[in-house]
Motif scaffolding. Structure first.
Motif, short mmCIF file in Angstrom:
data_model
loop_
_atom_site.label_atom_id
_atom_site.label_comp_id
_atom_site.label_asym_id
_atom_site.label_seq_id
_atom_site.Cartn_x
_atom_site.Cartn_y
_atom_site.Cartn_z
N UNK A 46 0.91 -1.13 0.03
CA UNK A 46 -0.21 0.05 0.04
C UNK A 46 0.86 1.36 0.05
N UNK A 47 2.05 1.19 0.60
CA UNK A 47 2.78 2.31 0.89
C UNK A 47 3.59 2.45 -0.63
N UNK A 48 3.96 1.66 -1.47
CA UNK A 48 4.58 1.94 -2.49
C UNK A 48 3.33 1.73 -3.87
N UNK A 49 2.22 1.92 -3.54
CA UNK A 49 1.18 1.79 -4.38
C UNK A 49 1.11 2.86 -5.62
N UNK A 50 1.75 3.91 -5.23
CA UNK A 50 1.58 5.18 -6.26
C UNK A 50 2.43 4.79 -7.20
N UNK A 51 3.96 4.73 -6.83
CA UNK A 51 4.95 4.38 -7.90
C UNK A 51 4.82 3.05 -8.82
N UNK A 52 4.30 2.04 -7.88
CA UNK A 52 3.85 0.68 -8.58
C UNK A 52 2.76 0.78 -9.71
N UNK A 53 1.78 1.65 -9.42
CA UNK A 53 0.74 1.78 -10.36
C UNK A 53 1.34 2.35 -11.69
N UNK A 54 2.12 3.40 -11.34
CA UNK A 54 2.61 4.21 -12.40
C UNK A 54 3.54 3.32 -13.27
N UNK A 55 4.15 2.49 -12.64
CA UNK A 55 5.26 1.75 -13.47
C UNK A 55 4.64 0.49 -14.10
N UNK A 56 3.62 0.11 -13.51
CA UNK A 56 2.55 -1.00 -14.46
C UNK A 56 1.87 -0.41 -15.54
N UNK A 57 1.36 0.73 -15.25
CA UNK A 57 0.85 1.34 -16.49
C UNK A 57 1.79 2.01 -17.59
N UNK A 58 2.98 2.35 -17.18
CA UNK A 58 3.94 2.46 -18.18
C UNK A 58 4.25 1.20 -19.18
N UNK A 59 4.33 0.22 -18.40
CA UNK A 59 4.59 -1.09 -19.28
C UNK A 59 3.59 -1.44 -20.22
N UNK A 60 2.28 -1.18 -19.65
CA UNK A 60 1.00 -1.52 -20.28
C UNK A 60 1.11 -0.44 -21.37
#
Lengths: 519, 596
Positions: free
Chosen positions: A8-22
């Protein structure tokens, strides 16, 4: 060894990274076309908004989250974590993501013109955002450097994506060289600090340099570095100055400011906006973390340096902006000058008494940064609109804009007056008042005077530009290009940024609540 | 009593300005009436405020509101009015309304009435908007009881005034507007530093509380530094010599309403700051700096008068006369005595009324003659436009401080204050100031009389420099002695132009009485040969003279509407000064509490 990760703490960068790949995948597998271009933009926007939603949720949960900590089993004190989500982190992350929404909207307009590969653009943009979101949460030197590089590296490519454009390529090369040199310089400084302190964690570094903890490899007899015979080794000073120099590159502070105008002008307008807001916010986040969290005891070393750099930065930026004819170059130098204003409160960050060390002054810097982001993005968004019809984008293209396109003209006028810091642009005024207050309280009167004079110099060019908006070309019919109504995304970006600036004007307490209470 | 009145006085112009931003076309037909209506409501509120003000306790802030706005900055939305600010609030509301009346009364097509949609892009909607925002800033400044709020309102006027000069101004408007805004901003930023210093030392921004504690909690050194910083900002606005150089340009280039509001209200914001903030909050600093303030003030008085003697431009002359009059105001403050500060506040209001009227008149003359250059006007105003000439004479005499008119009491009290300054001040020095100030008052009389003799007296068309008849000769003589080579060059060039084209009309004997001279029936001069710079426009071309004469009307209705209230008030305050002094005296005694 298995480490627990608080996702949950790293959710923001994680989301962005996943969307970047997507986004990269979607671009590779979908056929190119205007609908896909728009679709990728929407996907990016959704990713940013999702990250923003996570940040909001974190803010409402109200607790400080940390992850990537040193396990207690290894014998370290608790609380040594690499990634911490506290109030400071949340404010800057929120700022970066909101600015990102505006920049993605501006990108949609820029990309609709064609000539720029869409998938790569959004991928790189999201990568930058991952870095910018990670950086305020970083609490160790390695994480800091990696995040800062993650912010910088994709921007070279973004700048150069306008292929077959000599100016853009030149800008990219300049940015690349300057940035790589600054990274090298900073890494050297970081390694020196690590060598002395024996730790990469910022809070541990502060303890070691402050004499509260023992430096590794130090003779058992003397308990700490400070207690040693000849005090702190001079290498600490060198390390501090080198780290400062590295950050000065990122925030375009004097004497490392000269890249700003050429790069801003050569890059596409959204990238210039990104450099002036997101990249700068990341740079300041890192600088504040290093100075206030890691090196509070060394303020006698860095405060004079920061003071001189701040004074020179605002003066140089303002004086250089005075002579500009190009809108983007003017904004470039003006943002250099604004960097100086943001730096100024850090000078007194540690002297300010009565509050937890550095919180008030650092809060003033962050408050200024937040308000600056809103008004600067507003200005860039209108410049973006005008650049669609007037590619040279000189100040005279703006003559009479407020009469031909009242919405765009008034928005730009408001943002410029805000940047100048005069009513009705109360946001800018309050931002300056906050900064002035910290400086006056901290007793740096000479810096306050320098800033006062600079405010007046700044007004010179802001008001000159604003006056152009209201005075049409004498005699000439409105043959000059008007802003087109066709770019809904850019208009939305303008609206968002200006709405934020108006909101901050009416209720500056919102910003102050977020930033000044962190202490 | 509730504070709705003070809030309404700020809110009405602000809310009145907002529809102008959104409704573009809907308001266009009623625009002239709209401005008058909004400012009329504000004026009515001011009248209500004057009427319901508790005149028994003028030293106490009344109609107060106190709302938190930005706790993080300690900024409170704190308004109120007392005996010092009430006259200025009423003056502001009145002058703004009169400006709108001047702009919109009657047909609205006279030259000075900028609200008619003309070909040159006059932009009436923007003008109304600008004036209303200006009113918000001006009234708010006088009502604010929070240091930071005061500063915010103080700054609000900058942008509207800048645009008022830069868009609707004369030929050199851009430079004048930039000069105005940069100068004033430099001053007010320094003032902000001073205000923040006060705050850092005392921890409050509440003006009433700070004034009540009379500088407790601040060391003498801090008070001096803060007074200098705050005073510098106010002195730029006032303006005090040698920080006045923005004023003549701004006044000369501003449109009539801009000049009126600039002189009538904006300058008062500077002096009001001394009475509201600098002196009561920083008494020790004031006592330390007062001799300097007094010295600059008297230099300003004399300098303003001498500069006036050298001026050719009517508006510029009135602008410099403001420097002199503001010198009297500052001298009054510098004495730190009840009489002196009372005089300063009285002179403040009187100057607002009189100089407002003078700028209206100068604008009216400029609209008719298309020049404000005194030698080009050529005298004879009294003969050509007797009513205008009479009002100009009245205003000039009021301004030079004739007993019985409003201008007298302020100067008298200020000088009297210098005779008996506060105990903490060196009396001998202030006696010197008083003598110099008195000399300045004599010089003030001199330049106004010279101006009257050059403009109102004489025969209307006699403009040849060498003409034997009184006015023009005196004018040329004065101008050439005071103004230097450029004046001489101007006179010479006009003489050259005259010798080619205008000799016939200029050399004919003039009738000695005050009847307007009829145009000469025959002249071979083609009109195109005359350059507008060399000959007064009203003289061109003689063939069309009769028609042109018809365009030189005497006082018109919209002008009368705007001027009569000012004339009445000048007379009223001149004959019955107690009306104002009863309001200010108790307040002044309170604010000087620590000093007297």
């Amino acid at each position: 060894m298995i480490q627990q990760i608080d996702y949950f703490a790293i959710a923001a960068p994680l989301t962005l990274a996943l969307v970047a790949g997507l986004v990269l995948l979607l671009d590779a597998f979908l056929p190119a076309g205007p609908r896909v271009t728009a679709g990728l933009g929407v996907a990016t926007l959704a990713g940013v908004l999702a990250a923003l939603a996570f940040v909001t949720a974190q803010a409402f949960s109200g607790r400080t989250m940390s992850t990537f900590c040193v396990p207690a089993r290894l014998g370290a004190q608790p609380g040594l974590c690499s990634f911490v989500v506290d109030r400071f982190t949340l404010v800057l992350t929120g700022l970066v993501l909101l600015a990102a929404v505006v920049i993605v909207l501006m990108s949609m307009t820029e990309l609709a013109g064609g000539g720029i590969p869409v998938g790569e653009w959004y991928f790189l943009l999201l990568c930058t955002l991952v870095g910018a979101v990670t950086l305020p949460a970083a609490r160790d030197l390695i994480m800091l450097v990696v995040a800062l590089e993650l912010v910088s590296l994709p921007v070279f490519a973004l700048t150069a994506l306008k292929r077959y454009d000599g100016r853009a390529s030149e800008a990219a090369v300049k940015l690349f060289l300057v940035s790589v040199v600054s990274t090298a310089v900073m890494l050297f400084g970081v390694s020196l600090l690590y060598g002395v302190g024996g730790t990469v964690f910022l809070s541990r570094l502060a303890a070691v340099l402050g004499g509260e903890a023992q430096a590794p490899g130090w003779p058992e007899g003397s308990s700490s570095l400070v207690a040693a015979e000849h005090g702190l080794p001079g290498v600490v000073t060198v390390g501090i100055v080198l780290v400062l120099a590295g950050f000065a590159f990122k925030i375009a502070a004097v004497p490392f400011h000269s890249w700003a105008a050429d790069v801003y002008q050569g890059a596409p307008v959204p990238v210039a906006a990104l450099l002036s807001v997101i990249s700068k916010a990341a740079g300041f986040a890192g600088l504040i973390l290093v100075l206030v969290v890691a090196l509070p005891g060394q303020s006698a070393t860095w405060a004079p340096v920061v003071a001189v750099v701040a004074a020179l930065t605002m003066t140089a930026g303002n004086l250089l902006a005075l002579r500009q004819r190009s809108a983007v170059r003017l904004l470039a130098w003006s943002s250099v000058a604004q960097s100086g204003y943001i730096l100024a409160p850090l000078v007194v960050a540690i002297q300010t008494s009565g509050r937890e060390a550095g919180a008030g002054a650092a809060g003033a810097s962050v408050a200024y940064l937040v308000i600056y982001a809103a008004m600067n993005l507003g200005a860039f968004a209108v410049v973006m609109l005008v650049s669609r019809v007037a590619p040279r984008n000189v100040l005279d293209d703006y003559r009479g804009l407020a009469l031909r396109r009242p919405a765009a003209g008034l928005s730009l006028a408001f943002c410029l007056i805000c940047l100048a810091g005069l009513p009705p642009g109360l946001a800018g005024l309050f931002a300056k008042v906050v900064v002035f207050r910290e400086i006056v309280e901290g007793g740096a009167a000479w810096l306050a005077l320098v800033m006062a004079v600079n405010t007046v110099v700044g007004l010179c060019y802001y008001v000159g530009w604003t006056a152009r908006l209201f005075t049409p070309e004498p005699g000439a019919a409105p043959a000059a290009p008007a802003v087109s109504r066709r770019h809904p995304a850019a208009w939305a970006a303008t609206g968002l940024a200006v709405a934020a600036a108006v909101l901050f004007s009416l209720a500056p307490q919102l910003v102050l609540d977020m930033t000044l209470l962190s202490g | 009593m509730s504070g709705w009145l003070t809030v309404a006085m700020v809110a009405v112009p602000l809310l009145g300005a907002l529809p102008l931003l959104v409704a573009d076309d809907a308001l266009r037909p009623v625009l002239r009436g709209y401005g008058m209506a909004v400012s009329g409501v504000t004026l009515a509120l001011a009248a209500v405020m004057v009427a319901s003000f508790d005149h028994g306790q003028p030293a106490r802030p009344q109609f107060t509101v106190d709302l938190a706005w930005t706790p993080g900055l300690d900024l409170r939305f704190q308004l109120g009015v007392d005996g010092i600010s009430l006259p200025l609030v009423a003056l502001t509301a009145l002058l703004v309304f009169l400006c709108f009346a001047y702009l919109g009364w009657g047909g609205g097509t006279a030259p000075g009435q900028l609200l008619h949609p003309g070909p040159g892009g006059v932009r009436p909607r923007a003008l109304v908007f600008t004036l209303l925002v200006l009113e918000v800033g001006m009234i708010g400044t006088f009502l604010a009881l929070d240091l930071l709020l005061f500063f915010v309102f103080f700054e609000i006027v900058l942008i509207p005034m800048y645009f008022l000069i830069a868009i609707w101004g004369g030929e050199g408007r851009r430079a004048a507007a930039v000069k105005f805004i940069l100068y004033t901003l430099l001053g007010s930023v320094v003032m902000l530093l001073g205000l923040l210093l006060i705050w850092a030392q005392t921890g409050t921004l509440d003006i009433v509380e700070l004034a009540g504690s009379h500088g407790a909690g601040m060391s003498r050194a801090v008070q001096v530094v803060a007074f200098v910083a705050v005073g510098l900002g106010l002195a730029v606005k006032t303006p005090m010599w040698p920080l006045h150089t923005w004023l003549p340009d701004a006044h000369t280039q501003a449109p009539t309403v801009g000049s009126v509001l600039l002189a009538g209200v904006l300058l008062k914001m500077g002096t009001y700051g001394f009475a509201r903030i600098a002196i009561p909050i920083l008494p020790e600093g004031a006592a330390a700096v007062a001799p300097w303030l007094g010295a600059f003030a008297v230099v300003g008085i004399v300098y303003g008068a001498l500069a006036c003697l050298a001026q050719r431009d009517l508006k510029r002359m009135i602008a410099y006369s403001s420097v002199g009059h503001m010198g009297f105001v500052l001298l009054g403050f510098a004495t730190l005595s009840t009489a002196g500060v009372n005089g300063a506040l009285f002179a403040n209001v009187a100057h607002g009324l009189i100089t407002g009227l003078l700028f209206f008149l100068a604008g009216a003359i400029k609209d008719r003659y298309h020049t404000a250059d005194i030698p080009s006007l050529g005298g004879g105003l009294m003969a050509r436009l007797p009513r205008l000439g009479a009002i100009l004479t009245f205003a000039a005499i009021a301004s030079l401080g004739l007993p019985g008119l409003a201008g007298f009491w302020g100067e008298m009290l200020a000088l009297f204050g210098a005779f008996e300054p506060a105990a903490a001040l060196p009396r001998g020095l202030f006696l010197v100031f008083m003598v110099i100030g008195g000399l300045g008052a004599v010089l003030t009389a001199a330049y106004f009389l010279v101006m009257l003799s050059r403009v109102t007296h004489g025969s209307p068309t006699a403009v040849t420099p060498g003409a034997p008849s009184g006015g023009p000769a005196a004018s040329a003589g004065t101008a050439s002695t005071a103004g230097g080579p450029d004046v001489l060059a101007g006179v010479a060039s006009r003489a050259a132009g005259e010798s080619v084209t205008g000799r016939l009309s200029a050399t004919l004997p003039e009738p000695p009485d005050e009847q307007p001279v009829h145009p000469l029936p025959n002249s071979e001069t083609p009109p195109g040969e005359r350059s507008p710079h060399e000959t007064p426009p009203y003289e061109t071309p003689p063939r069309a003279g009769a028609a042109h004469r018809a365009e030189l009307p005497d006082v018109q209705r919209h002008e009368l509407v705007a001027w009569v209230p000012l004339i009445v008030l000048i007379l009223l305050f001149g004959l019955w000064p107690q009306l104002l002094l009863a309001l200010t005296t108790p307040a002044v005694q309170t604010l000087l509490g620590a000093l007297s």
